[in-house]
Design a protein around this motif. Sequence first.
Motif, PDB file in Angstrom:
ATOM      1  N   THR A 173      25.044  52.586  -9.163  1.00 55.94           N
ATOM      2  CA  THR A 173      26.142  53.545  -9.012  1.00 55.94           C
ATOM      3  C   THR A 173      25.642  54.883  -8.508  1.00 55.94           C
ATOM      4  N   ARG A 174      24.332  55.022  -8.352  1.00 52.39           N
ATOM      5  CA  ARG A 174      23.752  56.272  -7.880  1.00 52.39           C
ATOM      6  C   ARG A 174      23.872  56.366  -6.361  1.00 52.39           C
ATOM      7  N   THR A 175      23.944  57.570  -5.841  1.00 55.25           N
ATOM      8  CA  THR A 175      24.090  57.785  -4.395  1.00 55.25           C
ATOM      9  C   THR A 175      22.805  57.427  -3.675  1.00 55.25           C
ATOM     10  N   VAL A 176      22.935  56.729  -2.570  1.00 57.30           N
ATOM     11  CA  VAL A 176      21.807  56.451  -1.680  1.00 57.30           C
ATOM     12  C   VAL A 176      21.903  57.416  -0.503  1.00 57.30           C
ATOM     13  N   GLU A 177      20.938  58.284  -0.369  1.00 60.50           N
ATOM     14  CA  GLU A 177      20.988  59.353   0.619  1.00 60.50           C
ATOM     15  C   GLU A 177      20.460  58.889   1.974  1.00 60.50           C
ATOM     16  N   ASN A 178      20.939  59.548   3.038  1.00 60.34           N
ATOM     17  CA  ASN A 178      20.391  59.356   4.384  1.00 60.34           C
ATOM     18  C   ASN A 178      19.289  60.365   4.626  1.00 60.34           C
ATOM     19  N   THR A 179      18.243  59.952   5.308  1.00 59.93           N
ATOM     20  CA  THR A 179      17.121  60.834   5.595  1.00 59.93           C
ATOM     21  C   THR A 179      17.420  61.678   6.831  1.00 59.93           C
ATOM     22  N   ASP A 180      16.598  62.702   7.061  1.00 56.17           N
ATOM     23  CA  ASP A 180      16.822  63.597   8.201  1.00 56.17           C
ATOM     24  C   ASP A 180      16.666  62.881   9.533  1.00 56.17           C
ATOM     25  N   ASP A 181      15.798  61.869   9.582  1.00 54.20           N
ATOM     26  CA  ASP A 181      15.572  61.160  10.843  1.00 54.20           C
ATOM     27  C   ASP A 181      16.349  59.853  10.923  1.00 54.20           C
ATOM     28  N   ASP A 182      17.392  59.727  10.103  1.00 54.17           N
ATOM     29  CA  ASP A 182      18.184  58.503  10.079  1.00 54.17           C
ATOM     30  C   ASP A 182      18.844  58.274  11.431  1.00 54.17           C
ATOM     31  N   LYS A 183      18.632  57.093  11.995  1.00 56.83           N
ATOM     32  CA  LYS A 183      19.162  56.774  13.320  1.00 56.83           C
ATOM     33  C   LYS A 183      20.452  55.959  13.265  1.00 56.83           C
ATOM     34  N   PHE A 184      20.911  55.595  12.040  1.00 56.80           N
ATOM     35  CA  PHE A 184      22.063  54.709  11.960  1.00 56.80           C
ATOM     36  C   PHE A 184      23.087  55.134  10.905  1.00 56.80           C
ATOM     37  N   ALA A 185      22.719  56.015   9.985  1.00 61.57           N
ATOM     38  CA  ALA A 185      23.649  56.622   9.021  1.00 61.57           C
ATOM     39  C   ALA A 185      24.474  55.580   8.271  1.00 61.57           C
ATOM     40  N   ALA A 186      23.812  54.565   7.727  1.00 63.68           N
ATOM     41  CA  ALA A 186      24.532  53.610   6.883  1.00 63.68           C
ATOM     42  C   ALA A 186      25.075  54.347   5.671  1.00 63.68           C
ATOM     43  N   PRO A 187      26.355  54.150   5.308  1.00 69.06           N
ATOM     44  CA  PRO A 187      26.955  54.913   4.208  1.00 69.06           C
ATOM     45  C   PRO A 187      26.430  54.473   2.851  1.00 69.06           C
ATOM     46  N   SER A 188      26.483  55.383   1.902  1.00 68.18           N
ATOM     47  CA  SER A 188      25.996  55.097   0.550  1.00 68.18           C
ATOM     48  C   SER A 188      26.711  53.909  -0.064  1.00 68.18           C
ATOM     49  N   ALA A 189      28.019  53.769   0.174  1.00 68.45           N
ATOM     50  CA  ALA A 189      28.779  52.672  -0.411  1.00 68.45           C
ATOM     51  C   ALA A 189      28.243  51.310  -0.001  1.00 68.45           C
ATOM     52  N   VAL A 190      27.686  51.207   1.209  1.00 70.41           N
ATOM     53  CA  VAL A 190      27.066  49.968   1.667  1.00 70.41           C
ATOM     54  C   VAL A 190      25.682  49.798   1.056  1.00 70.41           C
ATOM     55  N   MET A 191      24.925  50.887   1.037  1.00 69.48           N
ATOM     56  CA  MET A 191      23.541  50.812   0.570  1.00 69.48           C
ATOM     57  C   MET A 191      23.430  50.661  -0.942  1.00 69.48           C
ATOM     58  N   GLN A 192      24.519  50.826  -1.694  1.00 71.68           N
ATOM     59  CA  GLN A 192      24.473  50.704  -3.156  1.00 71.68           C
ATOM     60  C   GLN A 192      24.427  49.258  -3.637  1.00 71.68           C
ATOM     61  N   THR A 193      24.551  48.295  -2.733  1.00 72.27           N
ATOM     62  CA  THR A 193      24.424  46.882  -3.103  1.00 72.27           C
ATOM     63  C   THR A 193      23.379  46.234  -2.215  1.00 72.27           C
ATOM     64  N   ALA A 194      22.704  45.210  -2.762  1.00 70.35           N
ATOM     65  CA  ALA A 194      21.655  44.509  -2.020  1.00 70.35           C
ATOM     66  C   ALA A 194      21.517  43.106  -2.585  1.00 70.35           C
ATOM     67  N   ILE A 195      20.677  42.299  -1.923  1.00 72.60           N
ATOM     68  CA  ILE A 195      20.390  40.945  -2.416  1.00 72.60           C
ATOM     69  C   ILE A 195      18.883  40.712  -2.421  1.00 72.60           C
ATOM     70  N   THR A 196      18.440  39.828  -3.291  1.00 73.32           N
ATOM     71  CA  THR A 196      17.092  39.252  -3.265  1.00 73.32           C
ATOM     72  C   THR A 196      17.248  37.757  -3.426  1.00 73.32           C
ATOM     73  N   PRO A 197      16.245  36.970  -3.048  1.00 71.33           N
ATOM     74  CA  PRO A 197      16.370  35.509  -3.186  1.00 71.33           C
ATOM     75  C   PRO A 197      16.309  35.065  -4.658  1.00 71.33           C
ATOM     76  N   ARG A 198      17.038  34.011  -4.962  1.00 69.61           N
ATOM     77  CA  ARG A 198      17.021  33.426  -6.311  1.00 69.61           C
ATOM     78  C   ARG A 198      15.833  32.468  -6.452  1.00 69.61           C
ATOM     79  N   ASN A 199      15.621  32.022  -7.676  1.00 66.45           N
ATOM     80  CA  ASN A 199      14.698  30.930  -7.983  1.00 66.45           C
ATOM     81  C   ASN A 199      13.273  31.217  -7.545  1.00 66.45           C
ATOM     82  N   GLY A 200      12.901  32.486  -7.574  1.00 63.21           N
ATOM     83  CA  GLY A 200      11.514  32.839  -7.293  1.00 63.21           C
ATOM     84  C   GLY A 200      11.105  32.692  -5.844  1.00 63.21           C
ATOM     85  N   SER A 201      12.042  32.471  -4.936  1.00 60.73           N
ATOM     86  CA  SER A 201      11.693  32.353  -3.524  1.00 60.73           C
ATOM     87  C   SER A 201      11.182  33.678  -3.001  1.00 60.73           C
TER      88      SER A 201
END
Length: 814
Positions: A252-280
Amino acid sequence: MAARPLLLLCFVAAAAAGVLQARAQPDSKGFISIDCGLPGKTSYVDDTTKISYAADDGFTDAGANRNISAEYIRPRLSRRYHNVRSFPDGERNCYTLRSLVAGLKYIVRATFIYGDYDGLNRLPVFDLYIGVNFWTMVNITDPGGPQLIEAIVVVPDDFVHVCLVNTGAGTPFISSLDLRPLENRLYPHVNVTQGLVLLDRRNFGPTADTDVIRRDMIRADRLLGDMYPDDPHDRAWLPWVNPAEWLEISTTRTVENTDDDKFAAPSAVMQTAITPRNGSTSIEFLWESAPQPKDPTPGYVAIFHVSELQLLPSSAVRQFYVNLNGKPLLDGSYTPPFLLAGFVYNPSPFTRYPQYNISINATANSTLPPIINAVEVFSVISTATIGTDSQDASAMMAIKAKYQVKKNWMGDPCVPKKFAWDRLTCSYAVSTPARVTSLNLSSSGLSDDISSSFGNLKAVQYIDLSNNNLTGSIPDALSQLPALTVLDLTGNQLSGSIPSGLLKRMQDGSLNLRYGNNPNLCTNGNSCQPSKNKSKLAIYIAVPVVLVVVIASVTVLLFCQLRQNNQGQNNNGRCLTWRERLRIALESAQGLEYLHKGCNPPLIHRDVKTANILLNARLEAKIADFGLSKAFNLDNTTHVSTNTLMGTPGYMDPEYQATMHPTTRSDVYSFGVVLLELVSGKPAVLHDPEPISIIQWARQRLSQGDIEGVVDARMRGGHDVNAVWKAADVALRCTAPASARRPTMTDVVTQLRDCLELEKRSRGGADVNTSNPSSSYSTYATDHSTDASQNNTSFEMEHNFGRMPSMASGPAAR
C-alpha cells in the motif's frame, strides 16, 4: 514452467480527458477526447470520471452518424461506444486535431466497436494513418468486441491528421478518438522518424480480471478501462491473472518514479507484482509477431517495469537476467530498487522473429525468485514520410475552412500522392516537402473576400478563382507570390483598385492577370483614391520606415560590393573560433536589442538569419537587410498585424506563422536558430538524412547531456564547455514554442555577456569586446550609416561560417 502467451491487446480503454474548449481545442491538460458519431455539437460529462467528451463535428466534415444495434448495448457499456461515425464515401477520410505543440510526443488512441451499426453484419477491414504515415490495419473480427489501436508519435506541426482509408474490404468507421500529451523524455524510442504502436500493456499482480485500476474499474462489461486519473497520461494497464503459476505481491506504500525515469509507470501499477510459485526460478511468457500489409516483419520494443515491494533482510538477494529467445537482453543482472519504479528495456528494436519468448531467470547468487510488476510491448513504425510544406498545408486548411470546401479535401493536401486534394497540383522532391504549385477553384461557389492565406502559397504558379462570388478588394499579398504566373479573378464581385504590385508584374510580362467581369474593380486608380486625410496619415506613418529601409538597403549594397572585392584576403578558409562566434552572437543580439528598444519607432526585423548578419574586416557583426522590417507602437501594442507571412524557412517563429502577428519575440526565435548555428556549425535545416530543424536536432542531443555532440568539432575543443552549455541553453529558451516563455533581446544580451565572461575566465586572454565603444550597438545611437563606409572589408557571415560543410555528430560528452 509452461510459457503463457501474451494476448494481443484487443480491449478498449475508456477514454479520459478534460473539457474541450471552443473550436475543439485541447483542455487544460492538453487532452482531446472525441465521441465519434455523437450528434451535432453536443458534449457530455461522464457521471463517474467527470470527464467531458465532445462530438466530432468540429474535427471532421465527412461521414455519417450511426448507432450500434440494440443487442450490443450492454448495461455497463460506456456511453461513447453506443454510436460510431461511418465513412461510406471517399477513399480517405480524416480527423484534424489542432492546437497541439509542434515537436511534442503524443499518445493517439482510436477505438472501434462495430455493433452491426449498418445492419449488414459485415466485419470491415481498413487502414489507419497518422498524418501521412501508415499506422496500422484495422481488422474487425468480433461484431461486439471492442478494439483499441494506440500509438506514440512525435507530432511535427501544431496539428495532426488521423485518417481512415477504404481498402475495398468494408466501410471504415470509428467509435472514439483520444489524444494525450507526453513529456519528450518519455519513451526514448520515439522520434520524428519513428513511432511505437501498442501491442499489449499488462499489469501483473491483481487478483482478478476485473481489477482495472480506476474509479470505475468494472464499467463496460469489466473489460473496458484505463487508469486516469491514477495514470496522468491515461494509459490502459489491463490485469494479467494466473494464480496457478504466479504468486501475487502487493504493497500500500507509494512507489516513486526516479528523476531519470523514461516511462513513468504509475504507482498504482507498480504496487502489485508477481513471482513464480513452487520454488521456480523463472517467469516466462511470449508473444507472436503481428505482420502488417506494409510491414510484414515489424520490429518490437518491450519494457519490463520492476520494483522491489518487500523490505528484504540484509542476507536476502534478488537478482535476475532477462532473456529473449535464449539470448540475454542485458549485459549483466538486474536488482530491482525498493519502492522505486525501475525498468529494463531494449534501446533498439528486437531482431525480427516469428515468436518472442521472454524468460526472467534468477541469478546463481540470488536467494529470491525474480519479480515483475508490469510489461509494455510495442511494434515500431516509420514516421519518416514528409508531408506537404507546413506553410502550404496551413494555408490550404485555412482556405478550406474559410470557404467550407467539401470535395475530397481531407488530411494532408499533397501526400500521399494518390490522396492529393482535387483541383490541386503539387510538386514532389525526394528529400524536401511537397509544395502546392496550382490551385483551380473556378466555379466552386466561393463567397466572401479573397483569403489572405493564398498569399502564403509561396510556390504556387497558377491560381484560378474565376466565376465565384468573391467580394472586397484584391489583397496585395498576391503580388508577392514569387512563382505566380497566372491569376484568374474573372467573373466575381471584386471592388477597389488592383494592387500596384500586380499591375507592375502584369506590365512587365511576368504575370498573366485576368480580372474581367468585376464591375466595381478599378484599373486606373483615380476613382479609388482614399481621402486626403487618410493619404496624409499613411505618409506620416510610412516615411520614417521607408527612410530606415532605404538607409539600410544602401548599407547592405555597399557591404555586398566590398565583400565581392575583398572576400580569401580575410577569410583564409579558417574556421571561426568559439570566442569569435560568441562576439558575433553578442553584437548581433545588441543590434536586435537596438531595433526593439532604441529605434523610434521600434522595429521588428522579421527576417533574422545568418545571411543577414554581416562581418567587417575585424569580424564585427552588423544586422542587415531591413526590407521586411515593421514598425510598431511600443506603448500601445506588442505585435504588428500583417496580411503576409514573411521570413525564411527554418528561422520562422511557429507562433507568428499561426497568428500572422509578428512580435519582438519572433525575432528572438529567429536569433535562437542563429545562435544554434554558431554553436554547432550546422544549417537551420539539416538533412539527417531527412529534413529536421536544427532546434529538434539540438534538443534531442542536449536532452541526453551530449553537448559535444552539438558543438562544432572544427573548433577542435577550443571552447569552455560551460560557456557552450550556457549559449546552447539561451538558444533553446529563445526557440521555445510559446513566445511568452522566450527571453527579451535585453535578457539575451546579458546572458551572452556572461558566456563571454565564462570563456574569458576559463581560457584567459583579453576581453572580447563585451562593451567595445566602437561597436555600433553598444549604446542607442541615431546614425550608424558612416560605420560601413569606414571598413575596408565586409562579408556575409554565411560565407565565413554558415555555409561550411556539415559534419557528423561530435564526440560524446567529456
